[in-house]
Design a protein around this motif. Structure first.
Motif, PDB file in Angstrom:
ATOM      1  N   CYS A  31       8.911 -10.741  -6.728  1.00  0.00           N
ATOM      2  CA  CYS A  31       8.517  -9.557  -7.805  1.00  0.00           C
ATOM      3  C   CYS A  31       8.250  -8.149  -7.051  1.00  0.00           C
ATOM      4  CB  CYS A  31       7.401 -10.241  -8.634  1.00  0.00           C
ATOM      5  SG  CYS A  31       5.626 -10.574  -7.660  1.00  0.00           S
ATOM      6  N   VAL A  32       8.147  -7.412  -7.739  1.00  0.00           N
ATOM      7  CA  VAL A  32       7.722  -6.049  -7.379  1.00  0.00           C
ATOM      8  C   VAL A  32       6.787  -5.297  -8.521  1.00  0.00           C
ATOM      9  CG1 VAL A  32       8.402  -3.666  -7.079  1.00  0.00           C
ATOM     10  CG2 VAL A  32      10.239  -5.619  -6.684  1.00  0.00           C
ATOM     11  N   ASN A  33       5.484  -4.761  -7.710  1.00  0.00           N
ATOM     12  CA  ASN A  33       4.423  -4.306  -8.649  1.00  0.00           C
ATOM     13  C   ASN A  33       4.526  -2.859  -8.248  1.00  0.00           C
ATOM     14  OD1 ASN A  33       1.380  -3.178  -8.702  1.00  0.00           O
ATOM     15  ND2 ASN A  33       2.039  -4.671 -10.266  1.00  0.00           N
ATOM     16  N   THR A  35       3.569   1.584  -9.962  1.00  0.00           N
ATOM     17  CA  THR A  35       2.959   2.322 -10.754  1.00  0.00           C
ATOM     18  C   THR A  35       4.024   3.624 -11.399  1.00  0.00           C
ATOM     19  OG1 THR A  35       0.863   2.234  -9.655  1.00  0.00           O
ATOM     20  CG2 THR A  35       1.034   4.095 -11.043  1.00  0.00           C
ATOM     21  N   ASP A  40       0.812   0.671 -14.387  1.00  0.00           N
ATOM     22  CA  ASP A  40       1.254  -0.314 -13.573  1.00  0.00           C
ATOM     23  C   ASP A  40       2.115  -1.269 -14.020  1.00  0.00           C
ATOM     24  OD1 ASP A  40      -0.083   0.971 -11.398  1.00  0.00           O
ATOM     25  OD2 ASP A  40      -1.944  -0.806 -11.638  1.00  0.00           O
ATOM     26  N   THR A  42       4.588  -4.808 -13.089  1.00  0.00           N
ATOM     27  CA  THR A  42       5.171  -5.991 -12.224  1.00  0.00           C
ATOM     28  C   THR A  42       6.374  -6.400 -12.858  1.00  0.00           C
ATOM     29  OG1 THR A  42       2.993  -6.459 -11.719  1.00  0.00           O
ATOM     30  CG2 THR A  42       4.678  -8.124 -11.069  1.00  0.00           C
ATOM     31  N   TYR A  44       9.530  -9.164 -12.554  1.00  0.00           N
ATOM     32  CA  TYR A  44      10.078 -10.570 -11.979  1.00  0.00           C
ATOM     33  C   TYR A  44      11.688 -10.498 -12.679  1.00  0.00           C
ATOM     34  CZ  TYR A  44       5.374 -12.113 -11.070  1.00  0.00           C
ATOM     35  OH  TYR A  44       4.328 -12.265 -10.767  1.00  0.00           O
ATOM     36  N   HIS A  47      13.816  -9.337 -16.283  1.00  0.00           N
ATOM     37  CA  HIS A  47      13.040  -8.186 -17.103  1.00  0.00           C
ATOM     38  C   HIS A  47      13.615  -7.671 -17.821  1.00  0.00           C
ATOM     39  CE1 HIS A  47      10.238  -4.981 -17.463  1.00  0.00           C
ATOM     40  NE2 HIS A  47       9.245  -5.526 -16.919  1.00  0.00           N
ATOM     41  N   ILE A  59       4.073   0.595  -3.484  1.00  0.00           N
ATOM     42  CA  ILE A  59       4.614  -0.554  -4.089  1.00  0.00           C
ATOM     43  C   ILE A  59       4.335  -1.920  -3.413  1.00  0.00           C
ATOM     44  CG2 ILE A  59       6.977  -1.488  -4.721  1.00  0.00           C
ATOM     45  CD1 ILE A  59       8.011   1.439  -4.923  1.00  0.00           C
ATOM     46  N   ARG A  62       6.515  -8.821  -3.300  1.00  0.00           N
ATOM     47  CA  ARG A  62       6.247 -10.292  -2.679  1.00  0.00           C
ATOM     48  C   ARG A  62       7.729 -11.199  -2.478  1.00  0.00           C
ATOM     49  NH1 ARG A  62       3.237 -12.312  -6.698  1.00  0.00           N
ATOM     50  NH2 ARG A  62       1.289 -11.602  -5.514  1.00  0.00           N
ATOM     51  N   GLU A  69       3.390 -10.966   1.164  1.00  0.00           N
ATOM     52  CA  GLU A  69       3.636  -9.501   0.620  1.00  0.00           C
ATOM     53  C   GLU A  69       3.617  -8.349   1.644  1.00  0.00           C
ATOM     54  OE1 GLU A  69      -0.314  -9.400  -1.432  1.00  0.00           O
ATOM     55  OE2 GLU A  69       0.277 -10.571  -2.951  1.00  0.00           O
ATOM     56  N   TYR A  71       3.949  -3.805   1.675  1.00  0.00           N
ATOM     57  CA  TYR A  71       3.551  -2.665   0.815  1.00  0.00           C
ATOM     58  C   TYR A  71       4.699  -1.461   1.295  1.00  0.00           C
ATOM     59  CZ  TYR A  71      -0.597  -5.354  -0.191  1.00  0.00           C
ATOM     60  OH  TYR A  71      -1.269  -6.479  -0.751  1.00  0.00           O
TER      61      TYR A  71
END
Length: 103
Positions: A31-33, A35, A40, A42, A44, A47, A59, A62, A69, A71
């Protein structure tokens, strides 16, 4: 055989971050989270398709296999999400630690 390869590819989420000078990252992730200008999000696999603008932010990615994780700092950008792919186009990207310090 083609159908089997297609199914395996569809079972994963591909992340591509592209800058003007290089393909920064191209890998399969869980997944990617990030802004966006709307808040925000996320993402998967599977999507809903989405196009948005990213803010200056960190960003969270995972990894697929070990759930580790990482960043990545992006200097704003464009986000394009399809069912199995996240593409980010940004002017600058680099790895950072959890606190946002450049690695």
């Amino acid at each position: 055989m083609k159908d089997l390869i297609k199914l395996k590819t569809m079972d994963r989420l591909s992340l591509r971050i592209i800058t003007p000078t290089k393909l920064f990252i191209d890998q399969e992730v869980e997944c990617v989270n990030m802004t966006t200008i709307d808040g925000d999000i996320t993402v998967y696999k599977n999507h809903t398709p989405l196009i948005s603008s990213l803010t200056l932010s960190k960003i969270l990615v995972r990894n697929l296999n070990n759930k580790e994780e990482m960043y990545i700092h992006v200097h704003r950008g464009l986000l394009n999400v399809t069912g199995h792919q996240v593409k980010i186009i940004t002017s600058n990207a680099y790895f950072v630690d959890k606190d946002g310090n450049k690695i």
